[in-house]
Enzyme design. Structure first.
Site, mmCIF file in Angstrom:
data_model
loop_
_atom_site.group_PDB
_atom_site.id
_atom_site.type_symbol
_atom_site.label_atom_id
_atom_site.label_comp_id
_atom_site.label_asym_id
_atom_site.label_seq_id
_atom_site.Cartn_x
_atom_site.Cartn_y
_atom_site.Cartn_z
ATOM 1 C CB SER A 149 -4.605 -2.169 4.603
ATOM 2 O OG SER A 149 -3.444 -2.501 3.854
ATOM 3 C CE1 TYR A 162 -2.018 -1.416 9.480
ATOM 4 C CE2 TYR A 162 -1.641 -2.505 7.362
ATOM 5 C CZ TYR A 162 -2.119 -1.423 8.089
ATOM 6 O OH TYR A 162 -2.678 -0.363 7.438
#
Length: 258
Positions: A149, A162
């Site tokens: 990501s 995350y």
């Protein structure tokens, strides 16, 4: 050297895509199948996997469904074992499945949440790749594609754990590339920006956040799952034969947005 169309051809290749019953994973599976690969659709729910296999079958795409909770070792082993016994081996592994159970400040997250995120987002791709390596070696090489990501590259707000897990995934990718190149195995990471999926709904369903993103992004919009297909097909195929240890963004310019 074969022509560029032939280099993108994945006929005879077997690709496992985790978290592929919906969202980015499903789009990637479709792209790989359209290039000729036989794809293994995998998520926690067998019925969800089977539904995608039926859908792909209507377009004459080759797919089987194997349910797997990637956080559980015996299920990871089963996914690889079953793929090898039913399809002969593994050539491409796309580690796409991930979780993000919390949105908020680092100090508010519980210890158990940290463990859960690391278990699924870092440990599972590491162990699944280890399991797939044997088959890739036997087949003379392979391609591992870890879906990270942009959060791995720059800190957002409220996604600290995350982000940390995805940053770890980038270093795992580089180590896989460095250590496994001798076996003809390549490893690369893809860093999507904000993509319209159920996973990211908390962000894009918030009108304020969405407007801010659309204002700052050079692309002026969020991405769609299908827009991740091309990059993964490149990395999975002979067209990307000299690409390993790389980190590639597909983010509408998020990393250069000020």
């Amino acid at each position: 050297m074969s022509n560029i169309q032939q280099q993108f051809n994945l006929e005879g290749k077997v690709a496992i895509i985790t978290g592929s019953s919906k969202g980015i994973g499903k789009a990637i599976a479709k792209g790989l199948a359209e290039h000729g690969a036989t794809v293994v659709i995998s998520s926690r729910d067998q019925a969800a996997c089977d539904a995608v296999v039926v859908e792909f079958g209507k377009s004459a795409l080759k797919a089987i469904g194997i349910a797997c909770h990637i956080g559980k070792e015996e299920q990871r082993q089963n996914l690889i074992k079953k793929t090898v016994s039913e399809l002969g081996g593994v050539d491409i592994l796309v580690n796409n499945a991930a979780i993000n159970p919390v949105f908020g400040p680092l100090e508010d997250a519980e210890e158990g949440i940290f463990d859960k995120i690391m278990e699924v987002n870092v440990k599972a791709p590491w162990m699944l790749s280890n399991l797939a390596l044997t088959s890739m070696q036997e087949r003379g090489g392979g391609s591992i594609i870890n879906i990270a990501s942009v959060e791995a590259l720059t800190p957002g707000m409220g996604l600290g754990l995350y982000s940390t897990s995805k940053a770890a995934l980038l270093m795992l990718t580089k180590n896989q590339a460095k250590e496994w190149g001798q076996h003809g195995v390549r490893a690369n990471a893809v860093c999507p920006g904000l993509i319209k999926t159920k996973f990211s709904a908390a962000l894009w369903q918030n009108e304020k956040i969405l407007q801010k993103i659309e204002k700052t992004l050079p692309s002026g919009r969020m991405g769609m799952p299908e827009e991740m297909e091309g990059l993964v097909c490149l990395l999975a195929s002979d067209a990307g034969a000299y690409m390993t240890g790389g980190v590639y963004t597909a983010d509408g310019g998020y990393m250069i947005a000020g």
